[in-house]
Design a protein around this motif. Structure first.
Motif, short mmCIF file in Angstrom:
data_model
loop_
_atom_site.label_atom_id
_atom_site.label_comp_id
_atom_site.label_asym_id
_atom_site.label_seq_id
_atom_site.Cartn_x
_atom_site.Cartn_y
_atom_site.Cartn_z
N ILE A 152 51.57 33.77 37.40
CA ILE A 152 52.77 33.00 37.71
C ILE A 152 52.37 31.53 37.82
O ILE A 152 51.57 31.17 38.69
CB ILE A 152 53.40 33.46 39.03
N PRO A 153 52.86 30.67 36.94
CA PRO A 153 52.52 29.24 37.03
C PRO A 153 52.94 28.67 38.38
O PRO A 153 54.04 28.93 38.85
CB PRO A 153 53.32 28.61 35.88
N HIS A 154 52.04 27.92 38.99
CA HIS A 154 52.32 27.36 40.31
C HIS A 154 52.68 25.88 40.21
O HIS A 154 53.72 25.44 40.72
CB HIS A 154 51.12 27.55 41.23
N ASP A 211 49.34 31.54 40.25
CA ASP A 211 49.26 32.57 41.28
C ASP A 211 49.28 33.93 40.58
O ASP A 211 49.69 34.05 39.42
CB ASP A 211 50.45 32.49 42.23
N LEU A 212 48.83 34.95 41.30
CA LEU A 212 48.91 36.32 40.81
C LEU A 212 50.05 37.03 41.52
O LEU A 212 50.29 36.81 42.71
CB LEU A 212 47.60 37.07 41.07
N ASP A 213 50.73 37.89 40.78
CA ASP A 213 51.77 38.71 41.39
C ASP A 213 51.13 39.52 42.51
O ASP A 213 50.10 40.18 42.30
CB ASP A 213 52.38 39.64 40.34
N GLU A 214 51.70 39.48 43.71
CA GLU A 214 51.10 40.14 44.86
C GLU A 214 50.92 41.64 44.64
O GLU A 214 50.04 42.27 45.22
CB GLU A 214 51.96 39.91 46.10
N ASN A 215 51.74 42.23 43.80
CA ASN A 215 51.63 43.67 43.55
C ASN A 215 50.57 43.98 42.50
O ASN A 215 50.31 45.14 42.20
CB ASN A 215 52.98 44.22 43.07
N ASP A 216 49.97 42.93 41.92
CA ASP A 216 49.04 43.16 40.82
C ASP A 216 47.61 42.77 41.15
O ASP A 216 46.75 42.80 40.29
CB ASP A 216 49.48 42.33 39.59
N THR A 247 39.05 41.31 30.17
CA THR A 247 39.41 42.08 31.36
C THR A 247 40.93 42.01 31.52
O THR A 247 41.60 41.21 30.85
CB THR A 247 38.72 41.50 32.60
N PRO A 248 41.52 42.82 32.41
CA PRO A 248 42.98 42.72 32.62
C PRO A 248 43.44 41.31 32.98
O PRO A 248 44.48 40.85 32.49
CB PRO A 248 43.22 43.71 33.76
N LEU A 249 42.67 40.58 33.82
CA LEU A 249 43.08 39.24 34.20
C LEU A 249 42.98 38.26 33.03
O LEU A 249 43.86 37.41 32.83
CB LEU A 249 42.23 38.74 35.36
N LYS A 250 41.92 38.38 32.24
CA LYS A 250 41.78 37.49 31.08
C LYS A 250 42.86 37.79 30.05
O LYS A 250 43.43 36.88 29.44
CB LYS A 250 40.39 37.65 30.46
N PHE A 251 43.13 39.08 29.85
CA PHE A 251 44.20 39.45 28.92
C PHE A 251 45.53 38.86 29.37
O PHE A 251 46.30 38.32 28.57
CB PHE A 251 44.30 40.98 28.83
N ALA A 252 45.82 38.96 30.69
CA ALA A 252 47.07 38.42 31.21
C ALA A 252 47.14 36.91 31.02
O ALA A 252 48.20 36.37 30.69
CB ALA A 252 47.20 38.78 32.70
N HIS A 296 52.67 33.89 24.93
CA HIS A 296 54.09 34.22 25.06
C HIS A 296 54.82 33.44 26.14
O HIS A 296 56.05 33.26 26.05
CB HIS A 296 54.25 35.72 25.33
N GLY A 297 54.10 33.00 27.17
CA GLY A 297 54.75 32.28 28.24
C GLY A 297 55.52 33.14 29.22
O GLY A 297 56.23 32.63 30.08
N ASN A 298 55.39 34.47 29.12
CA ASN A 298 56.07 35.35 30.05
C ASN A 298 55.37 36.71 30.08
O ASN A 298 54.53 37.01 29.23
CB ASN A 298 57.55 35.56 29.67
N LYS A 299 55.69 37.52 31.08
CA LYS A 299 55.07 38.83 31.23
C LYS A 299 55.72 39.89 30.36
O LYS A 299 55.09 40.86 29.96
CB LYS A 299 55.13 39.25 32.69
N VAL A 300 56.99 39.72 30.04
CA VAL A 300 57.75 40.75 29.32
C VAL A 300 57.08 41.10 27.99
O VAL A 300 57.00 42.25 27.60
CB VAL A 300 59.20 40.28 29.08
N ASP A 301 56.58 40.06 27.29
CA ASP A 301 55.98 40.28 25.98
C ASP A 301 54.49 40.60 26.06
O ASP A 301 53.81 40.63 25.05
CB ASP A 301 56.17 39.03 25.10
#
Length: 403
Positions: A71-73, A128-133, A382-387, A394-399
């Motif tokens: 999440i861009p801060h 920031d990282l999504d708190e659930n992730d 890794t998952p974080l680097k991929f994200a 893409h600029g968003n999580k949906v894609d």
């Protein structure tokens, strides 16, 4: 090169050879581009006798971690770059047990990123990282028996690289996804407008390299497409069509100021001014080597010792840490930034799919239990680097859904 087996992971090499005529292969023997004397070629020719639909085992069950989201801060303006660094294509680092065994870096500062624009301006985006992730599974890397013999760096034993020539191959997927970077490196197409490469190809950890001021990406054009006019000498090697880069993104984990740079964050994303029309390769979180077809990786690049040629190679994964893939794929400077891909099992399609799982970085001396090991190294996604990379694209999580 080791014993050749019938895993689907060798299909790149098989595809490359099965469309050749015997006369063409024989003609290439003198310059070793496809020399039959090469031990790897003998095994590959054996593959031609196999039926095309070789059945292979499905991968071992691997739990899929929940994909984190960035999440861009805040986006902060920075001073213009001096472009004072010199591109260092022969990139070598050292690692001991502490860096080898460390887990996923959860420092949000390293996941921040710089954006360099075509006019030389820069910005820093904190995230920031999504708190659930934030709770990601820790995977203990496997430890292998140390090698007692130092191997020749970058080329290991017999040279196992292959020159990719001819229209049918240079324009064929996956070879067509490899592109040149104007600073002397290689890149891989990961969308219709984005190219992944190594961070050290554009930035030395302190400043952008001189060539990043007017960074360009080169697309190979085979000889027959070059449009040679009557009376002109036919062009034997492919030409290059250069496209300007609109902006460049580098992870803050690479930009460490006076500290020593780490291969862990040696990746950068280039956004082209205009979309291209060639196929691109999709990204994936790097699985363990046990979940790669044949436990093999592949990549194609523009090695400096073979100017003007696209060079393909494949090899087994020798070892892996949380952030790096250790292997003995033959490579030379210029191949840095190549997209390292493997065949990853797709549960939906029920087949192996090529996915970019890392970026070829360079060479590393790994010291474990007092023994020095010699490897060529690729950065693992890794998952974080991929994200992070997916957000850049893409600029968003949906894609950014993981297949």
């Amino acid at each position: 090169m080791g014993k050749i087996n019938i895993y689907v992971g060798l299909q790149e090499a098989r595809h490359f050879f099965c469309r050749q005529q015997v006369a063409y292969i024989s003609a290439m023997v003198p310059n070793r581009a496809l020399g039959l004397a090469h031990p790897c070629c003998i095994g590959l020719l054996f593959l031609l006798l196999l039926p095309s639909s070789v059945s292979v085992r499905e991968p071992r069950h691997q739990s899929h971690a929940h994909l984190p989201s960035l999440i861009p801060h805040a986006t902060l303006p920075l001073s213009r770059s001096r472009f004072s660094a010199k591109a260092q294509l022969d990139f070598t680092t050292h690692c001991n047990e502490s860096c080898y065994h460390k887990g996923e870096d959860m420092d949000k500062e390293n996941l921040a990123f710089e954006t360099l624009y075509a006019d030389g301006s820069r910005t820093l985006t904190t995230v920031d990282l999504d708190e659930n992730d934030t709770e990601l599974p820790f995977r203990q890397p496997k430890v292998t028996t140390p090698r007692h013999k130092r191997l020749k760096r970058q080329i290991y034993g017999s040279d196992g690289r292959f020159n990719i020539r001819g229209d049918h191959f240079l324009l064929d997927y996956p070879f067509s996804t490899a592109v040149r970077i104007s600073t002397g490196c290689t890149g891989v197409l990961v969308s219709q407008q984005h190219v992944l490469t190594a961070a050290h190809c554009v930035h030395d950890g302190k400043d952008y390299v001189k060539g990043a001021r007017k960074l360009r990406v080169g697309f190979l054009i085979p000889p027959s497409v070059n449009g040679t006019r009557p009376g002109q000498t036919p062009v034997k090697k492919p030409l290059v069509r250069w496209v300007r880069v609109k902006r460049t993104r580098v992870p803050k984990g690479w930009i460490q100021g006076p500290q020593e740079v780490s291969m862990d964050f040696d990746y950068a994303l280039l956004e082209l001014r205009w979309p291209h029309r060639r196929p691109f390769m999709r990204l994936a979180v790097a699985p363990t080597s046990d979940n790669l077809a044949g436990k093999r990786i592949h990549f194609s690049g523009f090695d400096s010792d073979r100017p003007g040629e696209l060079v393909y190679r494949f090899c087994p994964v020798e070892d892996e840490s949380n952030d790096l893939i250790y292997q003995h794929c033959d490579a030379r400077p210029g191949a840095s930034g190549s997209g390292v891909y493997g065949r990853v099992w797709d549960d939906t399609l029920e087949r192996w799919e090529r996915k970019v799982i890392g970026i070829f970085s360079g060479h590393q001396w790994l010291e474990i239990n007092g023994e020095n090991r010699d490897y060529n190294v690729a950065v693992r996604f890794t998952p974080l680097k991929f994200a992070q990379i997916c957000y850049w694209v893409h600029g968003n999580k949906v894609d950014c859904n993981q297949d």
